[in-house]
Scaffold this motif. Structure first.
Motif, PDB file in Angstrom:
ATOM      1  N   PRO A  39     -12.772   3.597   4.135  1.00 26.69           N
ATOM      2  CA  PRO A  39     -11.538   4.279   4.677  1.00 26.69           C
ATOM      3  C   PRO A  39     -10.291   4.459   3.911  1.00 26.69           C
ATOM      4  CG  PRO A  39     -12.371   2.507   6.038  1.00 26.69           C
ATOM      5  CD  PRO A  39     -13.148   2.305   4.662  1.00 26.69           C
ATOM      6  N   VAL A  40      -9.655   5.740   3.968  1.00 26.39           N
ATOM      7  CA  VAL A  40      -8.581   5.960   3.363  1.00 26.39           C
ATOM      8  C   VAL A  40      -7.358   6.329   4.292  1.00 26.39           C
ATOM      9  CG1 VAL A  40      -7.359   7.762   1.824  1.00 26.39           C
ATOM     10  CG2 VAL A  40      -9.866   7.044   1.554  1.00 26.39           C
ATOM     11  N   ASP A  41      -6.220   5.702   4.016  1.00 28.99           N
ATOM     12  CA  ASP A  41      -5.277   5.888   5.018  1.00 28.99           C
ATOM     13  C   ASP A  41      -4.067   7.088   4.442  1.00 28.99           C
ATOM     14  OD1 ASP A  41      -3.035   5.420   6.870  1.00 28.99           O
ATOM     15  OD2 ASP A  41      -2.142   3.648   5.864  1.00 28.99           O
ATOM     16  N   PHE A  42      -4.910   8.191   4.984  1.00 28.04           N
ATOM     17  CA  PHE A  42      -4.036   9.620   4.897  1.00 28.04           C
ATOM     18  C   PHE A  42      -2.827   9.589   5.757  1.00 28.04           C
ATOM     19  CE2 PHE A  42      -8.486  10.701   3.626  1.00 28.04           C
ATOM     20  CZ  PHE A  42      -8.325  11.255   2.331  1.00 28.04           C
ATOM     21  N   GLN A  43      -1.588  10.265   5.110  1.00 26.83           N
ATOM     22  CA  GLN A  43      -0.466  10.065   5.531  1.00 26.83           C
ATOM     23  C   GLN A  43      -0.035  11.714   6.077  1.00 26.83           C
ATOM     24  OE1 GLN A  43       1.404   7.456   6.485  1.00 26.83           O
ATOM     25  NE2 GLN A  43      -0.381   6.716   6.089  1.00 26.83           N
ATOM     26  N   LYS A  44       0.354  12.417   5.192  1.00 25.13           N
ATOM     27  CA  LYS A  44       0.815  13.702   5.212  1.00 25.13           C
ATOM     28  C   LYS A  44       0.225  14.795   4.340  1.00 25.13           C
ATOM     29  CE  LYS A  44       5.324  12.421   6.933  1.00 25.13           C
ATOM     30  NZ  LYS A  44       5.478  13.029   8.135  1.00 25.13           N
ATOM     31  N   VAL A  45       0.073  16.272   5.121  1.00 22.63           N
ATOM     32  CA  VAL A  45      -0.387  17.236   4.393  1.00 22.63           C
ATOM     33  C   VAL A  45       0.682  18.070   4.169  1.00 22.63           C
ATOM     34  CG1 VAL A  45      -2.164  19.003   4.206  1.00 22.63           C
ATOM     35  CG2 VAL A  45      -2.550  16.641   5.199  1.00 22.63           C
ATOM     36  N   TYR A  46       1.021  18.554   2.990  1.00 23.15           N
ATOM     37  CA  TYR A  46       1.892  19.802   2.233  1.00 23.15           C
ATOM     38  C   TYR A  46       1.174  20.975   2.140  1.00 23.15           C
ATOM     39  CZ  TYR A  46       4.554  15.177   1.857  1.00 23.15           C
ATOM     40  OH  TYR A  46       5.119  13.992   2.198  1.00 23.15           O
ATOM     41  N   PHE A  47       1.533  21.860   2.979  1.00 22.45           N
ATOM     42  CA  PHE A  47       1.014  23.447   2.759  1.00 22.45           C
ATOM     43  C   PHE A  47       1.710  24.547   3.203  1.00 22.45           C
ATOM     44  CE2 PHE A  47      -2.436  26.495   4.274  1.00 22.45           C
ATOM     45  CZ  PHE A  47      -2.977  26.762   3.241  1.00 22.45           C
ATOM     46  N   GLN A  48       1.925  25.368   2.332  1.00 23.41           N
ATOM     47  CA  GLN A  48       2.577  26.865   2.519  1.00 23.41           C
ATOM     48  C   GLN A  48       4.163  26.235   3.156  1.00 23.41           C
ATOM     49  OE1 GLN A  48      -0.029  29.261   4.744  1.00 23.41           O
ATOM     50  NE2 GLN A  48      -1.170  29.814   3.073  1.00 23.41           N
ATOM     51  N   ASN A  49       4.647  25.560   2.422  1.00 22.30           N
ATOM     52  CA  ASN A  49       6.176  25.125   2.829  1.00 22.30           C
ATOM     53  C   ASN A  49       6.220  24.391   4.318  1.00 22.30           C
ATOM     54  OD1 ASN A  49       7.402  25.925   0.494  1.00 22.30           O
ATOM     55  ND2 ASN A  49       7.233  27.956   1.047  1.00 22.30           N
ATOM     56  N   ARG A  50       5.310  23.898   4.743  1.00 14.41           N
ATOM     57  CA  ARG A  50       5.014  22.892   5.847  1.00 14.41           C
ATOM     58  C   ARG A  50       4.479  21.866   5.836  1.00 14.41           C
ATOM     59  NH1 ARG A  50       5.948  26.464  10.236  1.00 14.41           N
ATOM     60  NH2 ARG A  50       5.998  28.770   9.763  1.00 14.41           N
ATOM     61  N   SER A 113      -0.850  13.098   0.830  1.00 19.70           N
ATOM     62  CA  SER A 113      -0.295  11.655   0.464  1.00 19.70           C
ATOM     63  C   SER A 113      -1.245  11.023   1.420  1.00 19.70           C
ATOM     64  CB  SER A 113       1.097  11.557   1.030  1.00 19.70           C
ATOM     65  OG  SER A 113       1.394  11.631   2.666  1.00 19.70           O
ATOM     66  N   TYR A 114      -1.502   9.831   0.798  1.00 19.61           N
ATOM     67  CA  TYR A 114      -2.154   8.431   1.210  1.00 19.61           C
ATOM     68  C   TYR A 114      -1.680   7.586   0.668  1.00 19.61           C
ATOM     69  CZ  TYR A 114      -4.761   8.397  -3.087  1.00 19.61           C
ATOM     70  OH  TYR A 114      -5.062   8.421  -4.435  1.00 19.61           O
ATOM     71  N   THR A 115      -1.906   6.096   1.424  1.00 22.30           N
ATOM     72  CA  THR A 115      -1.286   5.188   0.998  1.00 22.30           C
ATOM     73  C   THR A 115      -2.443   3.944   0.631  1.00 22.30           C
ATOM     74  OG1 THR A 115      -1.143   4.088   3.310  1.00 22.30           O
ATOM     75  CG2 THR A 115       0.945   5.297   2.416  1.00 22.30           C
ATOM     76  N   ILE A 116      -1.936   3.274  -0.554  1.00 21.23           N
ATOM     77  CA  ILE A 116      -2.931   2.023  -0.847  1.00 21.23           C
ATOM     78  C   ILE A 116      -1.709   0.885  -0.792  1.00 21.23           C
ATOM     79  CG2 ILE A 116      -4.300   0.947  -2.482  1.00 21.23           C
ATOM     80  CD1 ILE A 116      -5.088   3.679  -3.411  1.00 21.23           C
ATOM     81  N   GLY A 117      -1.957   0.065   0.179  1.00 20.05           N
ATOM     82  CA  GLY A 117      -0.911  -1.160   0.166  1.00 20.05           C
ATOM     83  C   GLY A 117       0.394  -0.454   0.457  1.00 20.05           C
ATOM     84  N   ASP A 118       1.469  -0.677   0.018  1.00 18.60           N
ATOM     85  CA  ASP A 118       2.696  -0.228   0.329  1.00 18.60           C
ATOM     86  C   ASP A 118       3.023   1.266  -0.507  1.00 18.60           C
ATOM     87  OD1 ASP A 118       3.117  -2.305   1.951  1.00 18.60           O
ATOM     88  OD2 ASP A 118       4.380  -3.738   0.610  1.00 18.60           O
ATOM     89  N   LYS A 119       2.262   1.639  -1.588  1.00 19.68           N
ATOM     90  CA  LYS A 119       2.342   2.514  -2.355  1.00 19.68           C
ATOM     91  C   LYS A 119       1.771   3.860  -1.966  1.00 19.68           C
ATOM     92  CE  LYS A 119       2.368   3.749  -7.171  1.00 19.68           C
ATOM     93  NZ  LYS A 119       1.942   3.496  -8.608  1.00 19.68           N
ATOM     94  N   ILE A 120       2.560   4.809  -1.977  1.00 22.18           N
ATOM     95  CA  ILE A 120       2.199   6.318  -1.758  1.00 22.18           C
ATOM     96  C   ILE A 120       1.757   7.031  -2.973  1.00 22.18           C
ATOM     97  CG2 ILE A 120       3.053   8.406  -0.712  1.00 22.18           C
ATOM     98  CD1 ILE A 120       5.097   7.256   0.725  1.00 22.18           C
ATOM     99  N   HIS A 121       0.542   7.600  -2.635  1.00 28.33           N
ATOM    100  CA  HIS A 121       0.051   8.370  -3.729  1.00 28.33           C
ATOM    101  C   HIS A 121      -0.094   9.908  -3.003  1.00 28.33           C
ATOM    102  CE1 HIS A 121      -1.448   4.910  -5.837  1.00 28.33           C
ATOM    103  NE2 HIS A 121      -1.400   4.180  -4.525  1.00 28.33           N
ATOM    104  N   TYR A 122      -0.434  10.777  -4.265  1.00 30.64           N
ATOM    105  CA  TYR A 122      -0.644  12.182  -3.929  1.00 30.64           C
ATOM    106  C   TYR A 122      -1.853  12.951  -4.590  1.00 30.64           C
ATOM    107  CZ  TYR A 122       4.155  11.894  -2.135  1.00 30.64           C
ATOM    108  OH  TYR A 122       5.342  11.288  -1.419  1.00 30.64           O
ATOM    109  N   VAL A 123      -2.475  13.640  -3.929  1.00 29.35           N
ATOM    110  CA  VAL A 123      -3.778  14.467  -4.537  1.00 29.35           C
ATOM    111  C   VAL A 123      -3.388  16.092  -4.189  1.00 29.35           C
ATOM    112  CG1 VAL A 123      -5.009  14.300  -2.593  1.00 29.35           C
ATOM    113  CG2 VAL A 123      -5.947  14.608  -4.940  1.00 29.35           C
TER     114      VAL A 123
END
Length: 137
Positions: A39-50, A113-123
């Motif tokens: 499982p991955v803890d996905f947080q937010k999606v940034y797309f077309q200025n939204r 964005s997704y988190t691993i532990g307390d750190k936010i990562h981006y793809v």
């Protein structure tokens, strides 16, 4: 941003959706297919200025991130008192400021964005395919 993620982006596409009474509902729907061994803890999606929260959905044994952005112009509008006497307009407030868009992306790119532990990562998701507009009743 790193290149070593605990998942793999398989494909991504988006479409514009319109419907309701006189086309009163409009949205942009982004679907990102991915595979992950855990499982991955996905947080937010940034797309077309939204920006929106990432929602994980599953269909036919495939997982995907669904990001739906309401684009109807009157959904964010607040009721305002308009009057010839400016004193009567007292109490009107401007629309709330939303989170500032932190990335420079092309129309067919998104950031997740997704988190691993307390750190936010981006793809970064590139080459997102634009599908035909969907009309709903």
């Amino acid at each position: 941003m790193e290149n070593n993620h605990p998942f793999k982006i398989e494909s991504a596409s988006y479409s514009h959706v319109t419907g309701g009474v006189k086309g009163s509902y409009n949205s942009t729907n982004l679907i990102i297919n991915f595979t992950a061994k855990e499982p991955v803890d996905f947080q937010k999606v940034y797309f077309q200025n939204r920006i929106t929260n990432a929602v994980i959905e599953q269909h036919n044994d495939k997982q995907y991130i669904a990001a739906r952005y309401k684009t109807s112009s009157d959904e964010d509008r607040k009721d305002l008192i308009l009057h010839a006497d400016p004193k009567e307009e007292f109490g009107n407030t401007p629309n709330d400021l939303t989170e500032k868009f932190p990335f420079e992306l092309k129309e067919n790119e998104a950031m997740v964005s997704y988190t691993i532990g307390d750190k936010i990562h981006y793809v970064k998701v590139e080459n997102i395919e634009k599908k035909k507009k969907i009309f709903m009743q």
